[in-house]
Design a protein around this motif. Structure first.
Motif, PDB file in Angstrom:
ATOM      1  N   ARG A  97     -10.170   5.223  -0.519  1.00 35.87           N
ATOM      2  CA  ARG A  97      -9.964   5.840  -1.829  1.00 35.87           C
ATOM      3  C   ARG A  97      -8.566   5.530  -2.341  1.00 35.87           C
ATOM      4  O   ARG A  97      -8.359   5.290  -3.532  1.00 35.87           O
ATOM      5  CB  ARG A  97     -10.172   7.351  -1.705  1.00 35.87           C
ATOM      6  CG  ARG A  97      -9.968   8.121  -2.968  1.00 35.87           C
ATOM      7  CD  ARG A  97     -10.998   7.717  -4.010  1.00 35.87           C
ATOM      8  NE  ARG A  97     -10.933   8.609  -5.157  1.00 35.87           N
ATOM      9  CZ  ARG A  97      -9.970   8.601  -6.051  1.00 35.87           C
ATOM     10  NH1 ARG A  97      -8.974   7.751  -5.908  1.00 35.87           N
ATOM     11  NH2 ARG A  97      -9.988   9.437  -7.056  1.00 35.87           N
ATOM     12  N   ALA A  98      -7.607   5.522  -1.423  1.00 36.19           N
ATOM     13  CA  ALA A  98      -6.218   5.298  -1.828  1.00 36.19           C
ATOM     14  C   ALA A  98      -5.951   3.832  -2.176  1.00 36.19           C
ATOM     15  O   ALA A  98      -5.209   3.545  -3.111  1.00 36.19           O
ATOM     16  CB  ALA A  98      -5.273   5.749  -0.706  1.00 36.19           C
ATOM     17  N   VAL A  99      -6.560   2.905  -1.435  1.00 38.49           N
ATOM     18  CA  VAL A  99      -6.176   1.498  -1.587  1.00 38.49           C
ATOM     19  C   VAL A  99      -7.264   0.684  -2.284  1.00 38.49           C
ATOM     20  O   VAL A  99      -6.982  -0.067  -3.216  1.00 38.49           O
ATOM     21  CB  VAL A  99      -5.826   0.895  -0.205  1.00 38.49           C
ATOM     22  CG1 VAL A  99      -5.551  -0.595  -0.334  1.00 38.49           C
ATOM     23  CG2 VAL A  99      -4.605   1.587   0.364  1.00 38.49           C
ATOM     24  N   TRP A 100      -8.514   0.834  -1.869  1.00 38.97           N
ATOM     25  CA  TRP A 100      -9.598   0.119  -2.543  1.00 38.97           C
ATOM     26  C   TRP A 100      -9.922   0.757  -3.890  1.00 38.97           C
ATOM     27  O   TRP A 100     -10.433   0.100  -4.787  1.00 38.97           O
ATOM     28  CB  TRP A 100     -10.878   0.161  -1.695  1.00 38.97           C
ATOM     29  CG  TRP A 100     -10.833  -0.578  -0.397  1.00 38.97           C
ATOM     30  CD1 TRP A 100      -9.892  -1.474   0.000  1.00 38.97           C
ATOM     31  CD2 TRP A 100     -11.782  -0.495   0.672  1.00 38.97           C
ATOM     32  NE1 TRP A 100     -10.197  -1.946   1.255  1.00 38.97           N
ATOM     33  CE2 TRP A 100     -11.352  -1.367   1.690  1.00 38.97           C
ATOM     34  CE3 TRP A 100     -12.964   0.226   0.866  1.00 38.97           C
ATOM     35  CZ2 TRP A 100     -12.053  -1.535   2.887  1.00 38.97           C
ATOM     36  CZ3 TRP A 100     -13.656   0.065   2.053  1.00 38.97           C
ATOM     37  CH2 TRP A 100     -13.203  -0.804   3.054  1.00 38.97           C
ATOM     38  N   GLY A 101      -9.683   2.103  -3.950  1.00 38.50           N
ATOM     39  CA  GLY A 101     -10.051   2.843  -5.152  1.00 38.50           C
ATOM     40  C   GLY A 101     -11.387   3.541  -5.024  1.00 38.50           C
ATOM     41  O   GLY A 101     -11.813   4.225  -5.950  1.00 38.50           O
ATOM     42  N   VAL A 102     -12.076   3.369  -3.906  1.00 37.44           N
ATOM     43  CA  VAL A 102     -13.396   3.993  -3.715  1.00 37.44           C
ATOM     44  C   VAL A 102     -13.467   4.637  -2.325  1.00 37.44           C
ATOM     45  O   VAL A 102     -12.858   4.178  -1.375  1.00 37.44           O
ATOM     46  CB  VAL A 102     -14.544   2.958  -3.862  1.00 37.44           C
ATOM     47  CG1 VAL A 102     -14.634   2.466  -5.295  1.00 37.44           C
ATOM     48  CG2 VAL A 102     -14.359   1.784  -2.915  1.00 37.44           C
ATOM     49  N   TRP A 134      -8.522   6.348   3.236  1.00 38.33           N
ATOM     50  CA  TRP A 134      -7.706   5.137   3.052  1.00 38.33           C
ATOM     51  C   TRP A 134      -8.337   4.258   1.967  1.00 38.33           C
ATOM     52  O   TRP A 134      -7.636   3.710   1.100  1.00 38.33           O
ATOM     53  CB  TRP A 134      -7.626   4.390   4.383  1.00 38.33           C
ATOM     54  CG  TRP A 134      -6.545   3.364   4.478  1.00 38.33           C
ATOM     55  CD1 TRP A 134      -5.655   3.007   3.494  1.00 38.33           C
ATOM     56  CD2 TRP A 134      -6.233   2.553   5.610  1.00 38.33           C
ATOM     57  NE1 TRP A 134      -4.823   2.019   3.953  1.00 38.33           N
ATOM     58  CE2 TRP A 134      -5.150   1.727   5.256  1.00 38.33           C
ATOM     59  CE3 TRP A 134      -6.770   2.442   6.897  1.00 38.33           C
ATOM     60  CZ2 TRP A 134      -4.603   0.801   6.142  1.00 38.33           C
ATOM     61  CZ3 TRP A 134      -6.213   1.528   7.772  1.00 38.33           C
ATOM     62  CH2 TRP A 134      -5.143   0.718   7.396  1.00 38.33           C
ATOM     63  N   TRP A 183     -16.304   5.039  -0.598  1.00 35.66           N
ATOM     64  CA  TRP A 183     -17.324   4.390   0.233  1.00 35.66           C
ATOM     65  C   TRP A 183     -17.686   3.088  -0.430  1.00 35.66           C
ATOM     66  O   TRP A 183     -17.678   2.985  -1.658  1.00 35.66           O
ATOM     67  CB  TRP A 183     -18.562   5.296   0.324  1.00 35.66           C
ATOM     68  CG  TRP A 183     -19.732   4.665   0.992  1.00 35.66           C
ATOM     69  CD1 TRP A 183     -20.723   3.932   0.377  1.00 35.66           C
ATOM     70  CD2 TRP A 183     -20.054   4.663   2.376  1.00 35.66           C
ATOM     71  NE1 TRP A 183     -21.628   3.499   1.313  1.00 35.66           N
ATOM     72  CE2 TRP A 183     -21.242   3.927   2.550  1.00 35.66           C
ATOM     73  CE3 TRP A 183     -19.438   5.219   3.519  1.00 35.66           C
ATOM     74  CZ2 TRP A 183     -21.828   3.732   3.798  1.00 35.66           C
ATOM     75  CZ3 TRP A 183     -20.037   5.024   4.746  1.00 35.66           C
ATOM     76  CH2 TRP A 183     -21.211   4.293   4.880  1.00 35.66           C
ATOM     77  N   ALA A 184     -18.022   2.065   0.344  1.00 36.40           N
ATOM     78  CA  ALA A 184     -18.531   0.816  -0.207  1.00 36.40           C
ATOM     79  C   ALA A 184     -19.658   0.343   0.705  1.00 36.40           C
ATOM     80  O   ALA A 184     -19.598   0.543   1.923  1.00 36.40           O
ATOM     81  CB  ALA A 184     -17.417  -0.231  -0.263  1.00 36.40           C
ATOM     82  N   TRP A 185     -20.671  -0.276   0.126  1.00 35.97           N
ATOM     83  CA  TRP A 185     -21.765  -0.815   0.938  1.00 35.97           C
ATOM     84  C   TRP A 185     -21.329  -2.163   1.507  1.00 35.97           C
ATOM     85  O   TRP A 185     -21.938  -3.182   1.284  1.00 35.97           O
ATOM     86  CB  TRP A 185     -23.052  -0.938   0.121  1.00 35.97           C
ATOM     87  CG  TRP A 185     -23.645   0.390  -0.168  1.00 35.97           C
ATOM     88  CD1 TRP A 185     -23.554   1.083  -1.337  1.00 35.97           C
ATOM     89  CD2 TRP A 185     -24.393   1.216   0.732  1.00 35.97           C
ATOM     90  NE1 TRP A 185     -24.186   2.289  -1.215  1.00 35.97           N
ATOM     91  CE2 TRP A 185     -24.713   2.386   0.041  1.00 35.97           C
ATOM     92  CE3 TRP A 185     -24.799   1.076   2.066  1.00 35.97           C
ATOM     93  CZ2 TRP A 185     -25.445   3.423   0.639  1.00 35.97           C
ATOM     94  CZ3 TRP A 185     -25.531   2.112   2.641  1.00 35.97           C
ATOM     95  CH2 TRP A 185     -25.843   3.256   1.930  1.00 35.97           C
ATOM     96  N   ASP A 186     -20.276  -2.088   2.262  1.00 38.85           N
ATOM     97  CA  ASP A 186     -19.611  -3.247   2.824  1.00 38.85           C
ATOM     98  C   ASP A 186     -20.121  -3.422   4.259  1.00 38.85           C
ATOM     99  O   ASP A 186     -20.437  -2.441   4.928  1.00 38.85           O
ATOM    100  CB  ASP A 186     -18.104  -2.930   2.787  1.00 38.85           C
ATOM    101  CG  ASP A 186     -17.296  -3.820   3.685  1.00 38.85           C
ATOM    102  OD1 ASP A 186     -16.793  -4.820   3.177  1.00 38.85           O
ATOM    103  OD2 ASP A 186     -17.173  -3.506   4.880  1.00 38.85           O
ATOM    104  N   LEU A 233     -15.365  -6.354   1.894  1.00 44.83           N
ATOM    105  CA  LEU A 233     -14.242  -5.736   1.189  1.00 44.83           C
ATOM    106  C   LEU A 233     -13.142  -5.394   2.194  1.00 44.83           C
ATOM    107  O   LEU A 233     -11.956  -5.464   1.897  1.00 44.83           O
ATOM    108  CB  LEU A 233     -14.744  -4.463   0.483  1.00 44.83           C
ATOM    109  CG  LEU A 233     -13.734  -3.657  -0.321  1.00 44.83           C
ATOM    110  CD1 LEU A 233     -13.224  -4.468  -1.495  1.00 44.83           C
ATOM    111  CD2 LEU A 233     -14.374  -2.367  -0.829  1.00 44.83           C
ATOM    112  N   GLN A 273       0.798  -1.221   0.000  1.00 48.16           N
ATOM    113  CA  GLN A 273       0.000   0.000   0.000  1.00 48.16           C
ATOM    114  C   GLN A 273       0.831   1.271   0.000  1.00 48.16           C
ATOM    115  O   GLN A 273       0.296   2.363  -0.209  1.00 48.16           O
ATOM    116  CB  GLN A 273      -0.902   0.035   1.234  1.00 48.16           C
ATOM    117  CG  GLN A 273      -1.816  -1.147   1.341  1.00 48.16           C
ATOM    118  CD  GLN A 273      -2.672  -1.063   2.583  1.00 48.16           C
ATOM    119  OE1 GLN A 273      -2.985   0.024   3.070  1.00 48.16           O
ATOM    120  NE2 GLN A 273      -3.077  -2.189   3.107  1.00 48.16           N
TER     121      GLN A 273
END
Lengths: 247, 141
Positions: free
Chosen positions: A112-117, A110, A119-122, A179, A46
């Motif tokens: 946005r930097a690593v997952w690319g998003v 974090w 927010w996620a409906w995780d 995720l 990362q």
């Protein structure tokens, strides 16, 4: 007894203790900042984004701790019907809500930097947002009745029931497909898969967060106690007899 | 309005707040039930129940050597060890997409079996290692 002295005259050992705790928190926080930015290595995968761990993780754990204090203080209030415990619960819940909001905000950066998003409906993200809603409601119901004891009672019930959300949040990454990665340190492994310098930095930052939260807690309890001793004012600013419970 | 409000108003305020909280919880829960609890399907599940045309999330490991960038498109394969799905992502991939690591893509399966994604979420492991550290431990994912 120190507790009987008017709050604005409180210059005794308790105030000195709070000041010392404040300086301690600032010192550990400074050391954590230096360690997190310069001493700890970047992550192999990362890169520097993993440094957000030193804010995200302590914020989440401090929120857990604050909600545990809400649980204990709420139970103590229901047992003793002493508004002192309600003030403990309120101060802890305010810190918990702030820390949860910080966890979500830093987690978004974090992510946005690593997952690319952002927010996620995780399950982890959604359950953490729910945790925020529950304790915000705990803070709101306290103030919705003129009788402080009735507000305190409702808040205490919610403060105890809301704690059931905590295991849901923590184990969401285990119970459901997520995720969010599973726990590194608070996991079942006795040998956490983390670089020792990173773990030391994380511990330092956790110490800084807990010291700062304790300092905020003591100050908030003090100011709530002071506010409780002043005559209450109505919306027009007129003084009014402090509401006394029928109980 | 005077404070404290009349009991009637207070009850209305409590009702309103309860309603707002309940609505918030309901929104989060329904959004959750739509796909949060089973956050993504695996390639095997997609093969047995092909939801062609529907918007779904698909999760798996990025097959090593499969990532190709073709102009505006990024192609890679996702696998769960049994099945493999070809994913085409329009636009670049943000985050730290790496071969052998996990990823969740959002989009729909076309009739030709290619998954057209418009959102890629890169999973990362719970391991934190310094660069150049013992690779047998760092790369296990």
């Amino acid at each position: 007894m120190a507790g009987d002295r008017p709050a604005h005259l409180d210059r005794g050992p308790a105030a000195a203790g709070r000041r010392n705790l404040g300086w301690f928190a600032a010192g550990v926080g400074g050391a954590g900042l230096v360690s997190g930015l310069f001493v700890a290595p970047p992550d192999a995968v990362q890169g520097d984004a993993a440094r957000l761990m030193y804010l995200h993780v302590p914020a989440a754990w401090t929120a857990y701790l604050a909600y545990a204090v809400v649980l204990v203080a709420s139970a103590a209030y229901l047992g003793r019907r002493d508004l002192r415990f309600d003030r403990y619960a309120q101060a802890a819940a305010e810190i918990g809500v702030g820390m949860t909001a910080l966890t979500i905000a830093i987690g978004g950066i974090w992510g946005r930097a690593v997952w690319g998003v952002w927010w996620a409906w995780d399950p982890r993200v959604v359950s953490t947002a729910l945790l925020l809603v529950v304790y915000a409601a705990h803070l709101a119901v306290r103030r919705m009745d003129a009788d402080p004891h009735r507000g305190a009672r409702r808040a205490a019930v919610l403060g105890i029931a809301g704690f059931a959300m905590l295991p849901v949040v923590h184990f969401s990454v285990v119970w459901w497909r997520s995720l969010h990665q599973p726990a590194t340190v608070l996991g079942p492994s006795t040998d956490p898969p983390i670089d020792p310098v990173m773990l030391a930095t994380l511990t330092l930052c956790l110490g800084a967060f807990i010291a700062t939260a304790s300092w905020l807690f003591l100050h908030r309890v003090q100011s709530l106690r002071a506010a409780g001793q002043e005559p209450r004012r109505d919306a027009a600013g007129r003084h009014r007899v402090p509401a006394r419970s029928a109980r | 309005m005077n404070w404290p409000p009349a009991p009637r108003h207070r009850r209305a305020a409590i009702g309103l707040l309860t309603l707002i909280v309940a609505a918030g919880v309901a929104l989060l829960v329904t959004a959750g039930l739509h796909g949060t609890l089973v956050y993504y399907r695996t390639p095997s599940e997609l093969a047995t129940r092909p939801a062609t045309g529907q918007r779904v999330r698909l999760g798996g490991q990025v097959v090593p050597g499969s990532v190709r960038r073709e102009g505006p498109l990024t192609r890679f394969d996702l696998t769960d060890g049994e099945r493999r799905v070809v994913v085409v992502q329009r636009g670049g991939v943000r985050g730290t997409l790496r071969e052998g690591e996990g990823a969740v893509v959002e989009g729909s399966l076309a009739t030709d079996g290619v998954f057209h994604a418009d959102r890629v979420e890169v999973k990362h492991s719970n391991e934190y290692r310094a660069p150049g550290a013992d690779p047998t431990r760092a790369g296990a994912g």
